[in-house]
Design an enzyme around this catalytic site. Structure first.
Site, PDB file in Angstrom:
ATOM      1  CG  ASN A  73      -1.874   1.149   1.278  1.00 21.68           C
ATOM      2  OD1 ASN A  73      -1.753   2.114   0.532  1.00 21.68           O
ATOM      3  ND2 ASN A  73      -2.839   1.072   2.179  1.00 21.68           N
ATOM      4  NE  ARG A 101       4.969  10.759  12.825  1.00 25.46           N
ATOM      5  CZ  ARG A 101       5.447   9.630  12.294  1.00 25.46           C
ATOM      6  NH1 ARG A 101       5.512   8.533  13.023  1.00 25.46           N
ATOM      7  NH2 ARG A 101       5.845   9.602  11.039  1.00 25.46           N
ATOM      8  CE  LYS A 153      -1.416   1.888   5.556  1.00 26.79           C
ATOM      9  NZ  LYS A 153      -2.679   2.103   6.306  1.00 26.79           N
ATOM     10  NE  ARG A 189      -4.246   3.878  -1.325  1.00 27.05           N
ATOM     11  CZ  ARG A 189      -3.651   4.991  -0.940  1.00 27.05           C
ATOM     12  NH1 ARG A 189      -2.372   4.974  -0.603  1.00 27.05           N
ATOM     13  NH2 ARG A 189      -4.313   6.118  -0.909  1.00 27.05           N
ATOM     14  CD  GLU A 219      -6.091   2.356   2.794  1.00 23.20           C
ATOM     15  OE1 GLU A 219      -6.353   3.089   1.825  1.00 23.20           O
ATOM     16  OE2 GLU A 219      -5.111   2.521   3.542  1.00 23.20           O
ATOM     17  CB  ILE A 230      -3.495  12.534  10.973  1.00 22.00           C
ATOM     18  CG1 ILE A 230      -2.132  12.881  10.366  1.00 22.00           C
ATOM     19  CG2 ILE A 230      -3.985  13.664  11.870  1.00 22.00           C
ATOM     20  CD1 ILE A 230      -2.177  14.020   9.355  1.00 22.00           C
ATOM     21  N   GLY A 231      -5.706  10.458  11.756  1.00 23.26           N
ATOM     22  CA  GLY A 231      -7.011  10.180  12.358  1.00 23.26           C
ATOM     23  C   GLY A 231      -6.949   9.179  13.487  1.00 23.26           C
ATOM     24  CD  GLU A 232      -5.716   4.057  12.025  1.00 21.92           C
ATOM     25  OE1 GLU A 232      -4.819   3.408  12.613  1.00 21.92           O
ATOM     26  OE2 GLU A 232      -6.090   3.801  10.868  1.00 21.92           O
ATOM     27  CG  ASN A 233      -1.598   6.858  15.295  1.00 20.68           C
ATOM     28  OD1 ASN A 233      -1.697   6.001  16.160  1.00 20.68           O
ATOM     29  ND2 ASN A 233      -1.448   6.549  14.017  1.00 20.68           N
ATOM     30  CG  HIS A 291      -7.697   8.206   0.878  1.00 16.84           C
ATOM     31  ND1 HIS A 291      -7.752   9.557   1.184  1.00 16.84           N
ATOM     32  CD2 HIS A 291      -6.384   7.926   0.688  1.00 16.84           C
ATOM     33  CE1 HIS A 291      -6.531  10.056   1.187  1.00 16.84           C
ATOM     34  NE2 HIS A 291      -5.679   9.093   0.882  1.00 16.84           N
ATOM     35  NE  ARG A 344      -1.610  14.812  -2.724  1.00 16.50           N
ATOM     36  CZ  ARG A 344      -2.015  13.702  -2.143  1.00 16.50           C
ATOM     37  NH1 ARG A 344      -3.051  13.722  -1.316  1.00 16.50           N
ATOM     38  NH2 ARG A 344      -1.395  12.567  -2.378  1.00 16.50           N
ATOM     39  CG  LEU A 351      -8.464  13.043   9.095  1.00 20.74           C
ATOM     40  CD1 LEU A 351      -8.692  13.768  10.412  1.00 20.74           C
ATOM     41  CD2 LEU A 351      -8.791  13.944   7.907  1.00 20.74           C
ATOM     42  N   GLY A 352      -4.468  11.374   6.821  1.00 18.24           N
ATOM     43  CA  GLY A 352      -3.072  10.986   6.820  1.00 18.24           C
ATOM     44  C   GLY A 352      -2.276  12.071   6.134  1.00 18.24           C
TER      45      GLY A 352
END
Length: 392
Positions: A7, A280, A14, A90, A379, A327-330, A179, A237, A205-206
């Site tokens: 991915n 981060r 990933k 992907r 994914e 980002i969304g997860e962390n 996505h 972007r 969100l990444g």
């Protein structure tokens, strides 16, 4: 049989290696090559027994990242690359050409490469992965899944632009969205948690980011557009801007189309606002009180809230909001900044749950009319399932 899924993101790769038996997909190993093209890059792996390894190594491009992934897999997960039965990939953009996953042929690779004009950060990375596997495992079948596929259910009112119709009918210029495998997966997982498909807004969100409105399991609208440049602010972007801005820059700053494309895709977003593309790093500066980072995070959260609000209107309500991806997860900071601005929906953040990481979890308090969840995306599982279906 063993299925490898790759991915490729704009600054990450990933991977997961699955052992598939009787329709059970057991992960043998998984990991991440991160900060590709950014200082401080590294590759990590986690085996099914819980053992972890990581290697800090310079990763100037996805080509080097893929080779390091192979090296780690050969150092404990498999004894030979010949054990791999098929490889799934992907690809971000399938244009009007691909409405579902496809078995890889030379024509498919060439078409993905041609579509790189629509996804300049991602499709070339996918082609690199396809070519590298083709060279290393010439007899192993490959399958490619497209981020645009899930969004094919959007009605015309959502995907048409207000430009001459022939731009769509002759040149296929329309909203496509990306996505898709992630939005599909987390929407399905969220539906299980709330007990119905319902009206769900998914926030992927990444380093790249998109938001989708999912109604009864189908995508109704999504924030990315003709290319992954549209929507919310991202790592490098710009997201949605006045469409005349590129023309203004070209006219008054004497920049070429290629230079402006590079500016909007690779020099903008968080990088342009703060000097850092990795969230981060931005959050670290935010916590230090850096004003540019403060302004950037507030702007980032504001754009997310605007899309969520517009999708509530498009869906005619909302049952749940999902945060996923890097980002969304962390990032508890980003989630709280967004949800606090949505308190009018009669929801409140559960601070304890919001600061947890790992598993799918509700991060709103009991009694909240609209529920919010963190759901780790997968994914790779969706891609693996398509790979088995098409190649094995």
């Amino acid at each position: 049989m063993k299925i490898l899924v790759l991915n490729s993101g704009s600054s990450s790769l990933k991977y997961q290696l699955f052992n598939v038996e009787n329709n059970n997909y057991d992960v043998i190993a998984k990991g991440l090559a991160e900060r590709i093209g950014i200082k401080g890059s590294m590759v990590s792996i986690k085996y099914s027994n819980g053992e972890k390894r990581s290697v800090a190594i310079d990763l100037p491009s996805h080509n080097e990242a893929l080779q390091e992934v192979f090296n780690l897999l050969l150092n404990g997960a498999i004894s030979s690359l010949e054990e791999i039965s098929a490889v799934g990939h992907r690809a971000v953009h399938g244009g009007e050409k691909f409405k579902a996953s496809a078995l890889v042929t030379e024509d498919v690779i060439n078409t993905i490469e041609e579509l790189s004009q629509l996804a300049p950060l991602h499709n070339p990375a996918a082609v690199l992965g396809l070519r590298a596997v083709q060279k290393a495992l010439p007899s192993v079948p490959q399958v490619v899944a497209f981020d645009t596929a899930f969004h094919q259910t959007m009605p015309k009112e959502a995907f048409l632009y207000g430009i001459p119709l022939e731009q769509y009918t002759k040149h296929q210029i329309r909203r496509y969205g990306m996505h898709g495998t992630s939005h599909q997966f987390v929407a399905e997982e969220c539906a299980k948690l709330i007990g119905k498909k319902g009206k769900i807004i998914t926030c992927h969100l990444g380093n790249g980011a998109s938001i989708s409105a999912v109604n009864n399991g189908e995508c109704q609208d999504t924030s990315m557009g003709f290319t992954p440049l549209a929507g919310v602010i991202m790592g490098t972007r710009c997201g949605d801007i006045d469409p005349y801005i590129p023309l203004h820059i070209m006219k008054y700053q004497n920049k070429t189309a290629d230079e402006v494309n590079n500016l909007l895709n690779k020099q903008s977003g968080m990088l342009g606002l703060t000097g850092y593309s990795d969230m981060r790093d931005v959050e670290a500066k935010y916590l230090e009180g850096d004003q540019n980072a403060i302004d950037a995070l507030q702007t980032y959260a504001y754009t997310i809230v605007k899309f969520i609000g517009s999708y509530i209107a498009a869906l005619g309500g909302v049952d749940a909001i999902v945060f996923t991806a890097g980002i969304g997860e962390n990032s508890p900071i980003i989630r709280k900044m967004v949800l606090d601005r949505l308190s009018y929906l009669d929801l409140s953040v559960n601070e304890e749950n919001n600061n947890k990481r790992g598993d799918a979890i509700e991060i709103t308090n009991p009694g909240s009319k609209v529920k919010a969840f963190v759901i780790p995306t997968n994914e790779e599982l969706v891609i693996a399932q398509d790979t088995v279906r098409l190649a094995c």
